[in-house]
Motif scaffolding. Structure first.
Motif, PDB file in Angstrom:
ATOM      1  N   ALA A  83      18.475  -5.381  16.418  1.00 15.43           N
ATOM      2  CA  ALA A  83      18.864  -6.765  16.729  1.00 15.43           C
ATOM      3  C   ALA A  83      17.746  -7.736  16.374  1.00 15.43           C
ATOM      4  O   ALA A  83      18.010  -8.839  15.872  1.00 15.43           O
ATOM      5  CB  ALA A  83      19.218  -6.865  18.213  1.00 15.43           C
ATOM      6  N   ILE A  84      16.492  -7.347  16.624  1.00 16.65           N
ATOM      7  CA  ILE A  84      15.363  -8.217  16.305  1.00 16.65           C
ATOM      8  C   ILE A  84      15.182  -8.341  14.802  1.00 16.65           C
ATOM      9  O   ILE A  84      15.043  -9.450  14.259  1.00 16.65           O
ATOM     10  CB  ILE A  84      14.067  -7.676  16.957  1.00 16.65           C
ATOM     11  CG1 ILE A  84      14.121  -7.810  18.481  1.00 16.65           C
ATOM     12  CG2 ILE A  84      12.846  -8.420  16.409  1.00 16.65           C
ATOM     13  CD1 ILE A  84      13.022  -7.080  19.198  1.00 16.65           C
ATOM     14  N   GLU A  85      15.229  -7.228  14.093  1.00 13.71           N
ATOM     15  CA  GLU A  85      14.983  -7.252  12.647  1.00 13.71           C
ATOM     16  C   GLU A  85      16.065  -7.990  11.899  1.00 13.71           C
ATOM     17  O   GLU A  85      15.811  -8.530  10.819  1.00 13.71           O
ATOM     18  CB  GLU A  85      14.823  -5.815  12.137  1.00 13.71           C
ATOM     19  CG  GLU A  85      13.529  -5.155  12.595  1.00 13.71           C
ATOM     20  CD  GLU A  85      13.320  -3.783  11.993  1.00 13.71           C
ATOM     21  OE1 GLU A  85      14.100  -3.385  11.091  1.00 13.71           O
ATOM     22  OE2 GLU A  85      12.367  -3.096  12.405  1.00 13.71           O
ATOM     23  N   GLU A  86      17.290  -8.052  12.456  1.00 12.24           N
ATOM     24  CA  GLU A  86      18.369  -8.810  11.831  1.00 12.24           C
ATOM     25  C   GLU A  86      18.009 -10.290  11.659  1.00 12.24           C
ATOM     26  O   GLU A  86      18.508 -10.960  10.763  1.00 12.24           O
ATOM     27  CB  GLU A  86      19.641  -8.738  12.682  1.00 12.24           C
ATOM     28  CG  GLU A  86      20.452  -7.469  12.517  1.00 12.24           C
ATOM     29  CD  GLU A  86      21.656  -7.487  13.458  1.00 12.24           C
ATOM     30  OE1 GLU A  86      22.006  -8.574  13.992  1.00 12.24           O
ATOM     31  OE2 GLU A  86      22.257  -6.422  13.667  1.00 12.24           O
ATOM     32  N   ALA A 100      10.054  -0.973  20.609  1.00  3.86           N
ATOM     33  CA  ALA A 100      11.018  -1.196  19.525  1.00  3.86           C
ATOM     34  C   ALA A 100      10.328  -1.684  18.257  1.00  3.86           C
ATOM     35  O   ALA A 100      10.880  -1.554  17.156  1.00  3.86           O
ATOM     36  CB  ALA A 100      12.068  -2.218  19.973  1.00  3.86           C
ATOM     37  N   LEU A 101       9.122  -2.238  18.391  1.00  4.39           N
ATOM     38  CA  LEU A 101       8.389  -2.778  17.242  1.00  4.39           C
ATOM     39  C   LEU A 101       7.322  -1.826  16.725  1.00  4.39           C
ATOM     40  O   LEU A 101       6.493  -2.211  15.896  1.00  4.39           O
ATOM     41  CB  LEU A 101       7.725  -4.103  17.635  1.00  4.39           C
ATOM     42  CG  LEU A 101       8.654  -5.248  18.038  1.00  4.39           C
ATOM     43  CD1 LEU A 101       7.839  -6.427  18.553  1.00  4.39           C
ATOM     44  CD2 LEU A 101       9.543  -5.676  16.878  1.00  4.39           C
ATOM     45  N   ARG A 156      25.011  -8.757  21.164  1.00  2.00           N
ATOM     46  CA  ARG A 156      24.776  -7.397  20.670  1.00  2.00           C
ATOM     47  C   ARG A 156      24.784  -6.418  21.841  1.00  2.00           C
ATOM     48  O   ARG A 156      24.397  -6.760  22.960  1.00  2.00           O
ATOM     49  CB  ARG A 156      23.411  -7.302  19.961  1.00  2.00           C
ATOM     50  CG  ARG A 156      23.293  -8.073  18.678  1.00  2.00           C
ATOM     51  CD  ARG A 156      24.099  -7.425  17.550  1.00  2.00           C
ATOM     52  NE  ARG A 156      23.934  -8.143  16.295  1.00  2.00           N
ATOM     53  CZ  ARG A 156      24.689  -9.164  15.910  1.00  2.00           C
ATOM     54  NH1 ARG A 156      25.655  -9.604  16.716  1.00  2.00           N
ATOM     55  NH2 ARG A 156      24.499  -9.761  14.741  1.00  2.00           N
ATOM     56  N   ASP A 157      25.219  -5.200  21.559  1.00  2.00           N
ATOM     57  CA  ASP A 157      25.099  -4.116  22.530  1.00  2.00           C
ATOM     58  C   ASP A 157      23.645  -3.653  22.514  1.00  2.00           C
ATOM     59  O   ASP A 157      23.161  -3.125  21.516  1.00  2.00           O
ATOM     60  CB  ASP A 157      26.040  -2.969  22.149  1.00  2.00           C
ATOM     61  CG  ASP A 157      25.827  -1.730  23.016  1.00  2.00           C
ATOM     62  OD1 ASP A 157      25.314  -1.879  24.153  1.00  2.00           O
ATOM     63  OD2 ASP A 157      26.156  -0.619  22.554  1.00  2.00           O
ATOM     64  N   LEU A 158      22.955  -3.832  23.623  1.00  2.00           N
ATOM     65  CA  LEU A 158      21.532  -3.520  23.677  1.00  2.00           C
ATOM     66  C   LEU A 158      21.178  -2.458  24.700  1.00  2.00           C
ATOM     67  O   LEU A 158      20.033  -2.007  24.760  1.00  2.00           O
ATOM     68  CB  LEU A 158      20.732  -4.796  24.014  1.00  2.00           C
ATOM     69  CG  LEU A 158      20.816  -5.951  23.019  1.00  2.00           C
ATOM     70  CD1 LEU A 158      20.091  -7.173  23.583  1.00  2.00           C
ATOM     71  CD2 LEU A 158      20.229  -5.559  21.672  1.00  2.00           C
ATOM     72  N   ALA A 159      22.142  -2.041  25.520  1.00  2.00           N
ATOM     73  CA  ALA A 159      21.836  -1.185  26.668  1.00  2.00           C
ATOM     74  C   ALA A 159      21.658   0.274  26.266  1.00  2.00           C
ATOM     75  O   ALA A 159      22.334   0.801  25.370  1.00  2.00           O
ATOM     76  CB  ALA A 159      22.939  -1.292  27.711  1.00  2.00           C
ATOM     77  N   SER A 160      20.738   0.931  26.960  1.00  2.00           N
ATOM     78  CA  SER A 160      20.568   2.378  26.826  1.00  2.00           C
ATOM     79  C   SER A 160      21.813   3.073  27.360  1.00  2.00           C
ATOM     80  O   SER A 160      22.429   2.613  28.320  1.00  2.00           O
ATOM     81  CB  SER A 160      19.326   2.802  27.633  1.00  2.00           C
ATOM     82  OG  SER A 160      19.213   4.194  27.674  1.00  2.00           O
ATOM     83  N   LEU A 161      22.184   4.191  26.752  1.00  2.00           N
ATOM     84  CA  LEU A 161      23.419   4.878  27.141  1.00  2.00           C
ATOM     85  C   LEU A 161      23.355   5.429  28.555  1.00  2.00           C
ATOM     86  O   LEU A 161      24.351   5.429  29.282  1.00  2.00           O
ATOM     87  CB  LEU A 161      23.720   6.011  26.148  1.00  2.00           C
ATOM     88  CG  LEU A 161      24.105   5.576  24.727  1.00  2.00           C
ATOM     89  CD1 LEU A 161      24.299   6.795  23.836  1.00  2.00           C
ATOM     90  CD2 LEU A 161      25.373   4.727  24.757  1.00  2.00           C
ATOM     91  N   ARG A 191      15.708   1.158  22.687  1.00  2.14           N
ATOM     92  CA  ARG A 191      14.685   0.762  21.717  1.00  2.14           C
ATOM     93  C   ARG A 191      15.265   0.567  20.322  1.00  2.14           C
ATOM     94  O   ARG A 191      14.937  -0.402  19.630  1.00  2.14           O
ATOM     95  CB  ARG A 191      13.575   1.813  21.677  1.00  2.14           C
ATOM     96  CG  ARG A 191      12.788   1.912  22.973  1.00  2.14           C
ATOM     97  CD  ARG A 191      11.815   3.065  22.926  1.00  2.14           C
ATOM     98  NE  ARG A 191      11.128   3.248  24.194  1.00  2.14           N
ATOM     99  CZ  ARG A 191      10.281   4.225  24.452  1.00  2.14           C
ATOM    100  NH1 ARG A 191      10.008   5.122  23.503  1.00  2.14           N
ATOM    101  NH2 ARG A 191       9.695   4.317  25.627  1.00  2.14           N
ATOM    102  N   SER A 192      16.107   1.494  19.885  1.00  2.00           N
ATOM    103  CA  SER A 192      16.660   1.410  18.526  1.00  2.00           C
ATOM    104  C   SER A 192      17.586   0.201  18.379  1.00  2.00           C
ATOM    105  O   SER A 192      17.544  -0.518  17.368  1.00  2.00           O
ATOM    106  CB  SER A 192      17.415   2.690  18.183  1.00  2.00           C
ATOM    107  OG  SER A 192      16.544   3.798  18.183  1.00  2.00           O
ATOM    108  N   LYS A 193      18.433  -0.034  19.385  1.00  2.00           N
ATOM    109  CA  LYS A 193      19.331  -1.196  19.341  1.00  2.00           C
ATOM    110  C   LYS A 193      18.538  -2.491  19.359  1.00  2.00           C
ATOM    111  O   LYS A 193      18.876  -3.452  18.663  1.00  2.00           O
ATOM    112  CB  LYS A 193      20.301  -1.149  20.525  1.00  2.00           C
ATOM    113  CG  LYS A 193      21.283   0.005  20.509  1.00  2.00           C
ATOM    114  CD  LYS A 193      22.127   0.009  21.772  1.00  2.00           C
ATOM    115  CE  LYS A 193      23.095   1.177  21.818  1.00  2.00           C
ATOM    116  NZ  LYS A 193      23.877   1.200  23.087  1.00  2.00           N
ATOM    117  N   LEU A 194      17.490  -2.513  20.150  1.00  2.00           N
ATOM    118  CA  LEU A 194      16.645  -3.701  20.237  1.00  2.00           C
ATOM    119  C   LEU A 194      15.941  -3.954  18.908  1.00  2.00           C
ATOM    120  O   LEU A 194      15.885  -5.092  18.426  1.00  2.00           O
ATOM    121  CB  LEU A 194      15.624  -3.501  21.355  1.00  2.00           C
ATOM    122  CG  LEU A 194      14.926  -4.718  21.959  1.00  2.00           C
ATOM    123  CD1 LEU A 194      15.934  -5.774  22.396  1.00  2.00           C
ATOM    124  CD2 LEU A 194      14.059  -4.284  23.134  1.00  2.00           C
TER     125      LEU A 194
END
Length: 296
Positions: free
Chosen positions: A289-292, A24-25, A270-275, A283-286
């Protein structure tokens, strides 16, 4: 300049959880650093350690696998796992390659950097220590158990964790923490992935000293096994903060609200789970959430 070019972020842990965070980073490139647990003693890694000694390579290999940018023959080789009868059955070629390069190098970190260059991995990866060590856990019944796999198999709560023997933290890991703007703990197996690096006094002291950094704890999406399953989120946060001398965790990110903890911690839902795999972080949700919660 963008956040990705100026912000330095360090993620600490092991296995699948740290691999997902580092993936994600990726946009941070060499401004992102993973500090990887090196105490695993199970599976292919454990067999290699039993025969060859050295640090555990399994968590490092897992992180490298998740950071490979382009599939190629090198990445296919690195991820290959032997099957069939005989001594090679179950061994991962990546573990064997890292062990061989370690034997040919001055430091384990040299072996990691050779593999990073071969696989085109830009994110920095550092072992928590470059000397072999195992986890030791003290249960509530007063019994000491040594080895990650044995700790995971325990059915009673743990009172404490130690490293046996005590080893120094990798100096580059301390430098990365000293200069980090954000420090991330988790997700992953709490006792056997997240906690081991925090048992290194120099590493924990560096987190405590870097008061300008935002410390983020990311929850797991599925229940754990063994003694970690018996721990509440509050206990996990307190274990972390105790290791770095009561320096507070600034943000806790998870899929469920924790109103009972909000007087002590900033808990963000936050919704963090893969679909397609609800137990795995997307990865994108994570990343979002981190960058926020990164301070500009």
């Amino acid at each position: 300049m963008s956040l990705h070019n100026t912000h330095k972020v360090v993620a600490i842990g092991g296995g699948h959880g740290l691999g997902r965070v580092l993936a994600a980073l990726k946009d941070f490139g060499n401004h992102a650093t993973g500090i990887v647990t090196t105490t695993d003693n199970g599976g292919s890694t454990g067999r290699i350690r039993h025969c060859q000694g050295g640090i555990a390579w399994g968590d490092m290999r897992n992180c490298l696998n998740q950071l490979i940018t382009e599939p190629c023959i090198s990445s296919m080789m690195f991820e290959y796992r032997f099957k069939g009868a005989g001594e090679l059955n179950g061994h991962n070629l990546g573990n064997l390659i890292l062990t061989a390069l370690d034997n040919l190098s001055v430091r384990p970190l040299d072996a990691i950097n050779l593999i990073r260059n071969m696989l085109g991995v830009e994110v920095n990866l550092l072992p928590m220590a470059e000397h072999p060590s195992d986890l030791a856990g003290l249960s509530t019944t007063g019994k000491w158990v040594t080895g990650e796999t044995n700790i995971d198999d325990m059915q009673e709560p743990l009172l404490r964790l130690d490293l046996d023997p005590e080893v120094p933290a990798t100096r580059e890991a301390i430098h990365a923490i000293n200069h980090a703007n954000t420090i991330i703990l988790g997700p992953g197996s709490f006792l056997t992935s997240v906690m081991p690096p925090l048992l290194l006094p120099e590493l924990a002291n560096a987190i405590a000293a870097n008061t300008r950094a935002t410390v983020i704890f990311i929850e797991n999406l599925s229940p754990e096994f063994g003694p970690a399953k018996l721990m509440t989120l509050q206990q996990k946060l307190e274990w972390c903060e105790r290791s770095f001398h009561a320096r507070p965790i600034d943000v806790v990110i998870g899929e469920h609200a924790h109103p009972e903890l909000e007087d002590r911690w900033n808990c963000v839902t936050r919704d963090l789970a893969s679909l397609n795999r609800r137990w795995r972080h997307d990865r994108s949700k994570l990343q979002q959430a981190i960058e926020e919660h990164m301070q500009p």
